[in-house]
Enzyme design. Sequence first.
Site, mmCIF file in Angstrom:
data_model
loop_
_atom_site.group_PDB
_atom_site.id
_atom_site.type_symbol
_atom_site.label_atom_id
_atom_site.label_comp_id
_atom_site.label_asym_id
_atom_site.label_seq_id
_atom_site.Cartn_x
_atom_site.Cartn_y
_atom_site.Cartn_z
ATOM 1 N N HIS A 56 -2.310 80.862 149.634
ATOM 2 C CA HIS A 56 -3.000 81.578 148.560
ATOM 3 C C HIS A 56 -2.030 82.076 147.501
ATOM 4 O O HIS A 56 -2.295 81.985 146.299
ATOM 5 C CB HIS A 56 -3.786 82.751 149.152
ATOM 6 C CG HIS A 56 -5.040 82.318 149.842
ATOM 7 N ND1 HIS A 56 -5.864 83.187 150.502
ATOM 8 C CD2 HIS A 56 -5.622 81.093 149.969
ATOM 9 C CE1 HIS A 56 -6.895 82.524 151.002
ATOM 10 N NE2 HIS A 56 -6.763 81.254 150.699
ATOM 11 N N ARG A 58 -8.320 65.883 143.110
ATOM 12 C CA ARG A 58 -8.351 66.100 144.560
ATOM 13 C C ARG A 58 -9.447 67.111 144.888
ATOM 14 O O ARG A 58 -9.232 68.317 144.808
ATOM 15 C CB ARG A 58 -6.992 66.598 145.045
ATOM 16 C CG ARG A 58 -5.823 65.649 144.742
ATOM 17 C CD ARG A 58 -4.528 66.232 145.291
ATOM 18 N NE ARG A 58 -3.400 65.341 145.121
ATOM 19 C CZ ARG A 58 -2.556 65.394 144.096
ATOM 20 N NH1 ARG A 58 -2.727 66.319 143.151
ATOM 21 N NH2 ARG A 58 -1.544 64.553 144.009
ATOM 22 N N ARG A 90 -11.707 61.898 143.668
ATOM 23 C CA ARG A 90 -11.477 61.398 145.026
ATOM 24 C C ARG A 90 -12.308 62.242 145.981
ATOM 25 O O ARG A 90 -12.192 63.464 145.995
ATOM 26 C CB ARG A 90 -9.997 61.494 145.407
ATOM 27 C CG ARG A 90 -9.709 60.937 146.808
ATOM 28 C CD ARG A 90 -8.235 60.983 147.150
ATOM 29 N NE ARG A 90 -7.752 62.346 147.348
ATOM 30 C CZ ARG A 90 -6.477 62.664 147.575
ATOM 31 N NH1 ARG A 90 -5.563 61.709 147.602
ATOM 32 N NH2 ARG A 90 -6.112 63.919 147.759
ATOM 33 N N ASN A 118 2.137 57.355 148.001
ATOM 34 C CA ASN A 118 2.722 58.227 149.026
ATOM 35 C C ASN A 118 2.377 57.730 150.428
ATOM 36 O O ASN A 118 3.262 57.417 151.230
ATOM 37 C CB ASN A 118 2.213 59.668 148.860
ATOM 38 C CG ASN A 118 2.502 60.233 147.491
ATOM 39 O OD1 ASN A 118 3.243 59.661 146.714
ATOM 40 N ND2 ASN A 118 1.915 61.372 147.197
ATOM 41 N N CYS A 141 -1.440 56.233 141.489
ATOM 42 C CA CYS A 141 -1.619 57.670 141.309
ATOM 43 C C CYS A 141 -0.760 58.492 142.260
ATOM 44 O O CYS A 141 -0.925 59.704 142.363
ATOM 45 C CB CYS A 141 -3.082 58.066 141.493
ATOM 46 S SG CYS A 141 -3.724 57.731 143.155
#
Length: 757
Positions: free
Chosen positions: A371, A478, A514, A636, A684
């Site tokens: 957070h 995302r 996505r 990745n 990406c």
Amino acid sequence: MNPASLSTAPRRLLARVRDVMAGEGSAQSRLDKITSIIAADLVTEVCSIYVRRPGDVLELFSTRGLSPSAVHVTRLRFGEGLIGEIAARGGPLALSDAPAHPNFAFRPETGEDEFRSMLGVPVLRSGRVVGVVAVQNKTERQYTEEETETLQTVAMVLAEMVAGGELISRQELMPTDGIALKPLRLEGTCFSRGLGIGQAVLHEPNFDIGNLVADDPEHEMARLHEAFSAMLGQLDTILSQSPLSSAEGGEHEDVLEAFRMVAEDAGWLRRTEEAVTSGLTAEAAVLKVKNEMRARLGQASDPYLRERVHDLEDLANRVLKHLLGTGAQDKLYQPEHMILVARNMGPAELLDYDHTRLRGLVLEEGSATSHVAIVARALDIPVMGQVRDVLSKIDTGESIVVDGQNAQVLIRPGEDVQQAFHETRKHLEQIKAQYAQLKDLPARTLDGVEVSLNINAGLLFDFDQIEATGADGVGLYRTEVPFMVRTQFPDVEAQRTLYEKVLDRAAGKPVVFRTIDAGGDKVLPYWDEFDEENPAMGWRAIRICLDRPAILRQQLRALIRASRGRDIHVMFPMIAEVEEFDAAKGLLERELQREKNRGGILPEHVYAGVMLEVPALALQLDKLVQRVDFISIGSNDLMQFLYATDRGNPHVSDRYDILSPFALGFLKSVRDRCDQAGVPVSVCGEAAGHALEAMALVGIGFRRLSMPPPALGPVKEMIRTMSERQVAQFLHSVLEMPRASVRQRLKAFAKDHGIKI
């Protein structure tokens, strides 16, 4: 809860321990008396107290029932034997048949072979194990929860004796290297990029609790409730006056809302009330629960749970400040240029400080999804995390540099080094200004090849960068990030509202959504935890969504309703079989038909694609390209799976290079086959955000890249200084080389041809 209705036995034991601690005699003699008192009160033949020594060694300091000659002789490492097991796990252990436990280690010098049952608890100080208290009986005995709680309460009081330096020196409790007087360079993980220089401010609350044992439990309970109420009121004020409170949307709002819900958690208050009932003062009870929560949750396999313990520590510290009457906000040391240094912290603690003076944040622990990291990014503050033992190596007021560009922290740098960093920061600001001048210019090579540059996003805050960088759109949104900072799964309406804001902020530019990629290293707090040996290759992303289709259907429903007649791009992650894409697209079509039947406004166009990150899917391209509207390569995970290399493991993460002839050849073959089928393909992953790698990607034919917003300027500058034809010819000449990497050759080529990388 009525304290008078419960047994007063634990309180009597605490009172006796307190009287001994305050009495005369050496620390050793008082510890021996306490050991005897515990054994007698719990009706056990043995009580032993171990104290932590440097090197994670536990030394027997006092015993009643074992051989006296073993005192200061018997030593166990963390994890060794049952005592070491208790220290390593940071939690209690009760066994009716201790020798049957697989971690049992017999020490003949103690004479403990005749004892069968055992109950042990860690001695915790600031969430750190500083010792172990254990009792034993000759017969098999089932120790009760009340007995365990009583021993934990006594251990909490003993922690003050250990930490006070009476038994061993305070220096032995500190890391062995301590604070150096010379400049020091520490490495960590960058959670928020940037460069900050200033004076260190150690955020390390220390509370001097003089009285641990209560004389009037009812009075202490009233004090506790009053402090909790005051803490909640103060929290409302802080969050309402936050510099983010007026921001338009953003996941930091979800963070602060979730934080407020943690503050109101009845379970946390109930555990603290129980500690008061056992005989502790209100402040000692808060400290006890705080230490136990940190020791327990800090070892959780779920990264979300590990991060939530820092929110609880933040709240516990606020309650302690109210109880002790200390820590007013205006007393915080806040120099003009301030770098906060902390083990970890909650988001409200960060907001206690003047954000206009904050130049950086350094954490010993933490993660990019914590957070405090999310809020810091929203404030554009550079953050370095996982900087080990940084608190023990610096004092408040000393100079410090946070270098997010190179993932390092410099402590007490010399004047020449500080000057160099000031110049670097000015240079970075100048370069940033130069990149800003490029935002309205096309990403076009010297020989006229156009490349579409897009940003990756996960926060609404990121959408400000579309205009700032001149991006063509969002190549990867995302959707799991907003899910990760909530305390419960958002319903369709909550998702629709968020996605509508996303499309509004994009202002007509395309956004590739996505679908939720939970699992692996992206754990949602409200989902059951699954113990997987290889979570990155386990039950995650589309695999979860196809097993629980309601999750995906609700998300697709929200996306369709958010479109309000606009185009939507939906990308399914972790697809390994063409049939999985067919199933996911089938759910999309069902939701479109559902919306049509209810008379809703359908999207103008719906584009369905996949993220290519599983190598098996590349072997099915001929079938795949007949079904998809676009493909985006997630470099990745694709490279991780292609080389069987954990990208989170520092021992192997750099072992293989995407700029190897094999990897580039593989990517080129994917691009060629997509081009032949007329299917748009992009990259990406992280590779697209590094100028050198982006140069190679353009050279092998990619015309669409998506990257973190700060990378767009450097990549655009590189593209505008390269000739696509020359780079392609050079790559053609090196792709057949039997080399592990052509990185250095590409760097030399760029330098020779004036390409800015």
